[in-house]
Design a protein around this motif. Structure first.
Motif, PDB file in Angstrom:
ATOM      1  N   ALA A 101       0.972  -1.144  -0.103  1.00  0.00           N
ATOM      2  CA  ALA A 101       0.017   0.176   0.136  1.00  0.00           C
ATOM      3  C   ALA A 101       0.989   1.334  -0.007  1.00  0.00           C
ATOM      4  O   ALA A 101       0.666   2.179  -0.483  1.00  0.00           O
ATOM      5  N   LYS A 102       2.066   1.338   0.537  1.00  0.00           N
ATOM      6  CA  LYS A 102       2.904   2.352   0.647  1.00  0.00           C
ATOM      7  C   LYS A 102       4.078   2.532   0.088  1.00  0.00           C
ATOM      8  O   LYS A 102       4.923   3.415   0.080  1.00  0.00           O
ATOM      9  N   GLY A 103       4.500   1.329  -0.659  1.00  0.00           N
ATOM     10  CA  GLY A 103       5.675   1.494  -1.369  1.00  0.00           C
ATOM     11  C   GLY A 103       5.576   2.103  -2.742  1.00  0.00           C
ATOM     12  O   GLY A 103       4.428   2.457  -3.407  1.00  0.00           O
ATOM     13  N   ILE A 104       6.736   2.692  -3.363  1.00  0.00           N
ATOM     14  CA  ILE A 104       6.751   3.012  -4.638  1.00  0.00           C
ATOM     15  C   ILE A 104       6.719   1.999  -5.767  1.00  0.00           C
ATOM     16  O   ILE A 104       7.687   1.236  -5.623  1.00  0.00           O
ATOM     17  N   ARG A 105       5.798   1.815  -6.460  1.00  0.00           N
ATOM     18  CA  ARG A 105       5.727   0.463  -6.936  1.00  0.00           C
ATOM     19  C   ARG A 105       6.927   0.169  -8.107  1.00  0.00           C
ATOM     20  O   ARG A 105       7.510   1.328  -8.752  1.00  0.00           O
ATOM     21  N   ARG A 106       7.362  -0.949  -7.942  1.00  0.00           N
ATOM     22  CA  ARG A 106       8.445  -1.440  -9.011  1.00  0.00           C
ATOM     23  C   ARG A 106       7.875  -2.457  -9.816  1.00  0.00           C
ATOM     24  O   ARG A 106       7.192  -3.208  -9.290  1.00  0.00           O
ATOM     25  N   ASN A 107       8.747  -2.862 -10.794  1.00  0.00           N
ATOM     26  CA  ASN A 107       8.230  -3.959 -11.957  1.00  0.00           C
ATOM     27  C   ASN A 107       8.606  -5.156 -11.035  1.00  0.00           C
ATOM     28  O   ASN A 107       9.427  -5.456 -10.131  1.00  0.00           O
ATOM     29  N   HIS A 108       7.545  -6.199 -11.489  1.00  0.00           N
ATOM     30  CA  HIS A 108       7.338  -7.514 -10.843  1.00  0.00           C
ATOM     31  C   HIS A 108       6.958  -7.428  -9.335  1.00  0.00           C
ATOM     32  O   HIS A 108       7.391  -8.463  -8.729  1.00  0.00           O
ATOM     33  N   TRP A 109       6.568  -6.473  -8.883  1.00  0.00           N
ATOM     34  CA  TRP A 109       6.127  -6.421  -7.444  1.00  0.00           C
ATOM     35  C   TRP A 109       7.372  -6.241  -6.511  1.00  0.00           C
ATOM     36  O   TRP A 109       7.229  -6.667  -5.376  1.00  0.00           O
ATOM     37  N   TRP A 110       8.525  -5.875  -6.854  1.00  0.00           N
ATOM     38  CA  TRP A 110       9.553  -5.844  -5.930  1.00  0.00           C
ATOM     39  C   TRP A 110       9.485  -4.830  -4.855  1.00  0.00           C
ATOM     40  O   TRP A 110      10.455  -4.997  -4.034  1.00  0.00           O
ATOM     41  N   LEU A 166       1.791   2.228  13.416  1.00  0.00           N
ATOM     42  CA  LEU A 166       1.968   3.048  12.424  1.00  0.00           C
ATOM     43  C   LEU A 166       1.378   4.370  12.523  1.00  0.00           C
ATOM     44  O   LEU A 166       1.660   5.480  12.156  1.00  0.00           O
ATOM     45  N   ARG A 167       0.132   4.291  12.908  1.00  0.00           N
ATOM     46  CA  ARG A 167      -0.711   5.528  13.273  1.00  0.00           C
ATOM     47  C   ARG A 167       0.302   6.413  14.106  1.00  0.00           C
ATOM     48  O   ARG A 167       0.008   7.808  14.182  1.00  0.00           O
ATOM     49  N   ASP A 168       0.496   5.947  15.369  1.00  0.00           N
ATOM     50  CA  ASP A 168       1.050   6.686  16.204  1.00  0.00           C
ATOM     51  C   ASP A 168       2.483   7.542  15.704  1.00  0.00           C
ATOM     52  O   ASP A 168       3.110   8.470  16.236  1.00  0.00           O
ATOM     53  N   LEU A 169       3.284   7.081  14.686  1.00  0.00           N
ATOM     54  CA  LEU A 169       4.320   7.434  13.958  1.00  0.00           C
ATOM     55  C   LEU A 169       3.806   8.473  12.753  1.00  0.00           C
ATOM     56  O   LEU A 169       4.832   8.868  12.090  1.00  0.00           O
ATOM     57  N   GLY A 170       2.632   8.614  12.656  1.00  0.00           N
ATOM     58  CA  GLY A 170       2.022   9.608  11.496  1.00  0.00           C
ATOM     59  C   GLY A 170       2.082   8.961  10.282  1.00  0.00           C
ATOM     60  O   GLY A 170       1.798   9.532   9.193  1.00  0.00           O
ATOM     61  N   VAL A 171       1.837   7.633  10.158  1.00  0.00           N
ATOM     62  CA  VAL A 171       1.862   6.889   8.938  1.00  0.00           C
ATOM     63  C   VAL A 171       0.249   6.617   8.517  1.00  0.00           C
ATOM     64  O   VAL A 171      -0.237   5.831   9.585  1.00  0.00           O
ATOM     65  N   ASP A 172      -0.403   7.128   7.615  1.00  0.00           N
ATOM     66  CA  ASP A 172      -1.699   6.744   7.346  1.00  0.00           C
ATOM     67  C   ASP A 172      -1.749   5.731   6.408  1.00  0.00           C
ATOM     68  O   ASP A 172      -1.097   5.640   5.255  1.00  0.00           O
ATOM     69  N   VAL A 173      -2.219   4.517   6.669  1.00  0.00           N
ATOM     70  CA  VAL A 173      -2.135   3.477   5.827  1.00  0.00           C
ATOM     71  C   VAL A 173      -3.818   2.611   6.200  1.00  0.00           C
ATOM     72  O   VAL A 173      -3.927   2.542   7.310  1.00  0.00           O
ATOM     73  N   THR A 174      -4.211   2.310   5.062  1.00  0.00           N
ATOM     74  CA  THR A 174      -5.434   1.510   5.092  1.00  0.00           C
ATOM     75  C   THR A 174      -5.284   0.239   4.232  1.00  0.00           C
ATOM     76  O   THR A 174      -4.924   0.514   3.059  1.00  0.00           O
ATOM     77  N   LEU A 175      -5.375  -0.979   4.776  1.00  0.00           N
ATOM     78  CA  LEU A 175      -5.416  -2.071   3.629  1.00  0.00           C
ATOM     79  C   LEU A 175      -6.562  -2.473   3.076  1.00  0.00           C
ATOM     80  O   LEU A 175      -7.590  -2.542   3.592  1.00  0.00           O
ATOM     81  N   PRO A 176      -6.571  -2.284   1.613  1.00  0.00           N
ATOM     82  CA  PRO A 176      -7.754  -2.500   1.003  1.00  0.00           C
ATOM     83  C   PRO A 176      -8.353  -3.921   1.217  1.00  0.00           C
ATOM     84  O   PRO A 176      -9.511  -4.168   1.071  1.00  0.00           O
ATOM     85  N   HIS A 177      -7.415  -4.888   1.518  1.00  0.00           N
ATOM     86  CA  HIS A 177      -7.789  -6.439   1.533  1.00  0.00           C
ATOM     87  C   HIS A 177      -7.150  -6.737   2.865  1.00  0.00           C
ATOM     88  O   HIS A 177      -5.965  -7.536   2.733  1.00  0.00           O
ATOM     89  N   PRO A 178      -7.550  -6.475   3.989  1.00  0.00           N
ATOM     90  CA  PRO A 178      -7.044  -7.003   5.366  1.00  0.00           C
ATOM     91  C   PRO A 178      -7.056  -8.522   5.773  1.00  0.00           C
ATOM     92  O   PRO A 178      -7.780  -8.820   6.635  1.00  0.00           O
TER      93      PRO A 178
END
Length: 332
Positions: free
Chosen positions: A46-55, A121-133
């Motif tokens: 969810a939070k990575g910069i997409r790379r080829n082949h899902w790396w 993660l929230r406490d560290l200021g990271v806003d992330v929601t998993l589409p498929h948890p």
């Protein structure tokens, strides 16, 4: 609900390059750890910069465990990493703002680990929601992580031994990787299948029908020969080294493999080359035996697929035509 009682008696360090860890000795711990890995892997997705082949979403090995790549972006909150430490047995969440949090691994169900990791993660200021948890391609794939109190075993001795094995196998895969100068992945842990692997690619694009799912389409958009290791599962109930070529060229499963204990096994519409981990362990030189297996499987796939293997080779990780000669030396 948590369980922390050891089910594997710690063994003294005998100096074995590849120590033993039968699947049945830590199956329940492995199933819990696999789901922990999927939770944080989905954060990376969810939070990575997409790379080829899902790396971008895989784990890299460290001296203490696994880590994600740096996640987040220059304009989207802090840059952060999620690292599993199998000495302190914590998930360490760290940001480029100098703050971190630690989530214990022992004594957690999948549900409590998920809740604590998301809170951290929230406490560290990271806003992330998993589409498929929910788990990916596991028997309980329809159950949300925050409802899984069944998987709660974490045997610290077994986890530590499993990591030691991964660390050693990682070095073998790095040595195998060094001999290839073409497009190649990092040695990485894939959290969906829980295998440690490296992929060599040709530049040949693969056309797939529209019915193929998006995960597979990206993973196999180029011709690939993969080499890796997994701890085993219900289909392969023992730790195993493997290799496959995709798409599989005709006749691959008739090609000889080394050592004699290696063999081809039907897998889906193709075949995998397998070498049992314990067969490699039993040899006089487990590292050389494993490398020989990977090289023989690669040679078979590359030859039948028409790769120019000599042009793609770089023995010892050297491509410079001066340094590759025996007299070549780094400047003093």
């Amino acid at each position: 609900m948590a369980e922390s009682t050891s089910t594997v008696t710690p063994l003294p360090d005998t100096g074995e390059v590849l120590p033993p860890l039968p699947l049945d000795a830590w199956r329940s711990t492995k199933e819990t750890l696999h789901r922990f890995a999927q939770i944080i892997g989905k954060v990376a997705l969810a939070k990575g910069i997409r790379r080829n082949h899902w790396w971008h979403m895989t784990y890299r090995l460290t001296a203490r465990g696994w880590t994600t790549l740096p996640l987040g972006s220059a304009t989207d909150g802090p840059v952060f990493t999620c690292a599993f430490d199998f000495f302190d047995h914590v998930l360490r969440l760290s940001t480029d703002r100098g703050v971190q949090d630690e989530i214990p691994l022992q004594g957690q169900s999948v549900a409590t680990f998920y809740t604590e990791a998301m809170r951290g993660l929230r406490d560290l200021g990271v806003d992330v929601t998993l589409p498929h948890p929910t788990p990916f391609d596991l028997p309980d794939h329809g159950r949300p992580f925050d409802q899984d109190y069944d998987h709660h075993t974490y045997d610290v001795a077994a986890v530590h031994r499993a990591f030691r094995i991964q660390s050693q196998v990682g070095r073998v895969l790095e040595e195998f990787s060094a001999g290839y100068s073409g497009k190649i992945s990092s040695v990485q842990l894939f959290w969906h299948t829980f295998d440690l692997a490296v992929q060599r690619f040709s530049d040949r694009k693969i056309d797939m029908p529209g019915s193929v799912d998006l995960v597979t389409r990206e993973a196999y958009s180029r011709e690939v020969i993969s080499a890796g290791f997994w701890f085993g599962d219900d289909r392969v109930p023992e730790p195993t080294f493997y290799s496959y070529t995709a798409p599989e060229p005709a006749g691959l499963n008739s090609e000889p493999l080394r050592p004699a204990a290696a063999h081809w096994v039907p897998s889906g519409s193709g075949h995998n080359a397998y070498l049992a981990y314990d067969a490699a362990r039993a040899s006089a030189d487990p590292v050389a035996t494993t490398l020989d297996f990977f090289h023989s499987a690669y040679a078979a796939g590359a030859r039948l697929a028409g790769w120019d293997a000599p042009a793609l080779a770089c023995p010892g990780g050297i491509t410079d035509p001066v340094l590759e000669r025996p007299a070549g030396r780094w400047p003093e």
